[in-house]
Design a protein around this motif. Structure first.
Motif, PDB file in Angstrom:
ATOM      1  N   ALA A 134       0.850  -1.193   0.000  1.00  0.00           N
ATOM      2  CA  ALA A 134       0.000   0.000   0.000  1.00  0.00           C
ATOM      3  C   ALA A 134       0.883   1.239   0.000  1.00  0.00           C
ATOM      4  N   GLU A 135       0.327   2.316  -0.516  1.00  0.00           N
ATOM      5  CA  GLU A 135       1.037   3.597  -0.546  1.00  0.00           C
ATOM      6  C   GLU A 135       0.089   4.703  -0.104  1.00  0.00           C
ATOM      7  N   PHE A 136       0.609   5.603   0.719  1.00  0.00           N
ATOM      8  CA  PHE A 136      -0.160   6.746   1.197  1.00  0.00           C
ATOM      9  C   PHE A 136       0.624   8.022   0.897  1.00  0.00           C
ATOM     10  N   GLU A 137      -0.091   9.026   0.418  1.00  0.00           N
ATOM     11  CA  GLU A 137       0.547  10.294   0.066  1.00  0.00           C
ATOM     12  C   GLU A 137      -0.386  11.440   0.420  1.00  0.00           C
ATOM     13  N   THR A 138       0.168  12.492   1.006  1.00  0.00           N
ATOM     14  CA  THR A 138      -0.633  13.669   1.324  1.00  0.00           C
ATOM     15  C   THR A 138       0.199  14.920   1.124  1.00  0.00           C
ATOM     16  N   LYS A 139      -0.484  16.017   0.755  1.00  0.00           N
ATOM     17  CA  LYS A 139       0.169  17.312   0.556  1.00  0.00           C
ATOM     18  C   LYS A 139      -0.718  18.404   1.143  1.00  0.00           C
ATOM     19  N   TYR A 140      -0.066  19.425   1.684  1.00  0.00           N
ATOM     20  CA  TYR A 140      -0.794  20.569   2.227  1.00  0.00           C
ATOM     21  C   TYR A 140      -0.008  21.831   1.885  1.00  0.00           C
ATOM     22  N   LEU A 141      -0.687  22.807   1.315  1.00  0.00           N
ATOM     23  CA  LEU A 141      -0.021  24.001   0.808  1.00  0.00           C
ATOM     24  C   LEU A 141      -0.768  25.252   1.230  1.00  0.00           C
ATOM     25  N   THR A 142      -0.033  26.220   1.804  1.00  0.00           N
ATOM     26  CA  THR A 142      -0.567  27.545   2.115  1.00  0.00           C
ATOM     27  C   THR A 142       0.360  28.580   1.481  1.00  0.00           C
ATOM     28  N   LYS A 143       0.076  29.835   1.745  1.00  0.00           N
ATOM     29  CA  LYS A 143       0.920  30.887   1.182  1.00  0.00           C
ATOM     30  C   LYS A 143       2.353  30.801   1.711  1.00  0.00           C
ATOM     31  N   LYS A 144       2.498  30.337   2.972  1.00  0.00           N
ATOM     32  CA  LYS A 144       3.833  30.268   3.567  1.00  0.00           C
ATOM     33  C   LYS A 144       4.380  28.843   3.663  1.00  0.00           C
ATOM     34  N   TRP A 145       3.512  27.880   3.923  1.00  0.00           N
ATOM     35  CA  TRP A 145       3.962  26.526   4.213  1.00  0.00           C
ATOM     36  C   TRP A 145       3.680  25.563   3.067  1.00  0.00           C
ATOM     37  N   ASP A 146       4.558  24.585   2.941  1.00  0.00           N
ATOM     38  CA  ASP A 146       4.398  23.527   1.947  1.00  0.00           C
ATOM     39  C   ASP A 146       4.815  22.211   2.616  1.00  0.00           C
ATOM     40  N   PHE A 147       3.840  21.306   2.835  1.00  0.00           N
ATOM     41  CA  PHE A 147       4.116  20.022   3.462  1.00  0.00           C
ATOM     42  C   PHE A 147       3.764  18.896   2.499  1.00  0.00           C
ATOM     43  N   SER A 148       4.569  17.845   2.504  1.00  0.00           N
ATOM     44  CA  SER A 148       4.217  16.621   1.777  1.00  0.00           C
ATOM     45  C   SER A 148       4.798  15.426   2.513  1.00  0.00           C
ATOM     46  N   LEU A 149       4.081  14.320   2.444  1.00  0.00           N
ATOM     47  CA  LEU A 149       4.477  13.104   3.150  1.00  0.00           C
ATOM     48  C   LEU A 149       4.023  11.907   2.333  1.00  0.00           C
ATOM     49  N   ASN A 150       4.878  10.896   2.234  1.00  0.00           N
ATOM     50  CA  ASN A 150       4.435   9.646   1.616  1.00  0.00           C
ATOM     51  C   ASN A 150       5.068   8.459   2.322  1.00  0.00           C
ATOM     52  N   TYR A 151       4.328   7.368   2.347  1.00  0.00           N
ATOM     53  CA  TYR A 151       4.770   6.128   2.982  1.00  0.00           C
ATOM     54  C   TYR A 151       4.368   4.957   2.092  1.00  0.00           C
ATOM     55  N   THR A 152       5.288   4.029   1.900  1.00  0.00           N
ATOM     56  CA  THR A 152       5.016   2.850   1.084  1.00  0.00           C
ATOM     57  C   THR A 152       5.381   1.586   1.846  1.00  0.00           C
ATOM     58  N   TYR A 153       4.460   0.637   1.859  1.00  0.00           N
ATOM     59  CA  TYR A 153       4.705  -0.684   2.430  1.00  0.00           C
ATOM     60  C   TYR A 153       4.687  -1.696   1.293  1.00  0.00           C
ATOM     61  N   THR A 154       5.735  -2.504   1.190  1.00  0.00           N
ATOM     62  CA  THR A 154       5.835  -3.506   0.133  1.00  0.00           C
ATOM     63  C   THR A 154       6.236  -4.840   0.731  1.00  0.00           C
ATOM     64  N   ASP A 155       5.529  -5.872   0.351  1.00  0.00           N
ATOM     65  CA  ASP A 155       5.869  -7.226   0.793  1.00  0.00           C
ATOM     66  C   ASP A 155       5.730  -8.151  -0.412  1.00  0.00           C
ATOM     67  N   GLY A 156       6.201  -9.365  -0.274  1.00  0.00           N
ATOM     68  CA  GLY A 156       6.072 -10.280  -1.396  1.00  0.00           C
ATOM     69  C   GLY A 156       6.781 -11.592  -1.145  1.00  0.00           C
ATOM     70  N   LYS A 157       6.600 -12.504  -2.076  1.00  0.00           N
ATOM     71  CA  LYS A 157       7.251 -13.806  -1.979  1.00  0.00           C
ATOM     72  C   LYS A 157       7.391 -14.382  -3.382  1.00  0.00           C
ATOM     73  N   THR A 158       8.298 -15.321  -3.498  1.00  0.00           N
ATOM     74  CA  THR A 158       8.465 -16.028  -4.755  1.00  0.00           C
ATOM     75  C   THR A 158       8.280 -17.516  -4.502  1.00  0.00           C
ATOM     76  N   LYS A 159       7.825 -18.238  -5.501  1.00  0.00           N
ATOM     77  CA  LYS A 159       7.691 -19.690  -5.427  1.00  0.00           C
ATOM     78  C   LYS A 159       8.554 -20.286  -6.518  1.00  0.00           C
ATOM     79  N   SER A 160       9.566 -21.055  -6.124  1.00  0.00           N
ATOM     80  CA  SER A 160      10.533 -21.551  -7.087  1.00  0.00           C
ATOM     81  C   SER A 160      11.222 -22.794  -6.543  1.00  0.00           C
ATOM     82  N   ALA A 161      11.812 -23.583  -7.441  1.00  0.00           N
ATOM     83  CA  ALA A 161      12.629 -24.727  -7.048  1.00  0.00           C
ATOM     84  C   ALA A 161      14.079 -24.316  -6.868  1.00  0.00           C
ATOM     85  N   TYR A 162      14.360 -22.999  -6.871  1.00  0.00           N
ATOM     86  CA  TYR A 162      15.709 -22.473  -6.704  1.00  0.00           C
ATOM     87  C   TYR A 162      15.676 -21.372  -5.654  1.00  0.00           C
TER      88      TYR A 162
END
Length: 275
Positions: A134-162
């Protein structure tokens, strides 16, 4: 030979849909098909719900096909399907939020195999790879301030004979094998227009530990790390300004690639002049 077609439909109630497909014919790796299906629904021009379904494939490299020691001219392309779903919120010009979940399923993944008994090596279609997160992203902007934040979670697996080094394990087994990809990645940015002429910002970047598979040995674990950067500029006139960009303020020692140091604390500074 690669014809494709795409169809887009929109209505006044906020429903949108895109449907597309491509057929690729090649003399070496035959016929391959891909598709895209992207419906979305816009609510009061402030919230969008969306789904993305699409497929992709990756052909083997010339090295994997024709290398004298490990090449395999019978390799098939890696083929994957990707599913995404999420929501976007843009209630006003100052605020934006997006959340997305994703799942990727890859078949015929190309793997380097090595037999320690015969010392023979070969690229083969051996694995099935599943990634999700999952990925989350947010931004907030005013005349003086500029904020941004993002977070990513990644998982997975492989199935193989090697295993991850290419050594045979006897039968299909499932194991975690995200190569150099952190399970958790985080970025934060904050900028302040302190005065009409002076701007300053900071950026934080953090990743969790990662695995790097090594030929003929156990995987190495690349440690988690966090870096902090700082930037500032001062405008003398509309066309002339000073700036300084400081990187890795904590002088953190870390590796993105095993054996290659990333830059410790460093900076660049100068002037910008335009006319």
């Amino acid at each position: 030979f690669s014809p494709y077609a795409s169809l887009v439909y929109k209505n006044k109630q906020g429903f949108n849909i895109e449907l597309g497909g491509r057929w690729n014919h090649h003399s070496e790796y035959g016929n391959n098909y891909t598709y895209t299906f992207n419906p979305s629904f816009l609510i009061n021009d402030k919230v969008k719900l969306f789904v993305n379904l699409y497929s992709a494939y990756k052909t083997p490299t010339l090295y994997q096909l024709f290398d004298p020691s490990a090449g395999n001219s019978k390799l098939q392309p890696e083929k994957g399907t990707i599913e995404e779903a999420g929501i976007e919120v843009f209630s006003n010009k100052s605020f934006f939020f997006r959340a997305t979940g994703f799942y990727r399923n890859t078949k015929n993944a190309i793997l380097y195999s090595f037999n320690s008994s015969t010392f023979a090596s070969l690229y083969i279609n051996a694995s099935r790879q599943e990634n999700y997160g999952a990925e989350f992203e947010t931004k907030y902007l005013t005349k003086k301030w500029d904020f941004s934040l993002n977070y990513t979670y990644t998982d997975g697996k492989t199935k193989s004979a090697y295993d991850g080094t290419g050594a045979p394990v006897g039968k299909d087994s499932s194991y975690y094998n995200l190569y150099r990809i952190p399970k958790n990645a985080f970025n934060f940015f904050a900028g302040l227009q302190a005065t009409k002429d002076f701007f300053v910002s900071t950026q934080l970047h953090a990743v969790s530990k990662r695995s790097e598979f090594i030929y003929g040995a156990a995987p190495e674990i690349l440690k988690s790390y966090m870096t902090i950067d700082l930037y500032g500029e001062y405008a003398i006139t509309q066309n002339f300004k000073f700036f300084i960009d400081l990187k890795n303020l904590a002088n953190k020692k870390y590796f993105d690639f095993l054996g290659y140091n990333a830059a410790r604390i460093n900076f660049n500074a100068g002037i910008n002049f335009k006319w």
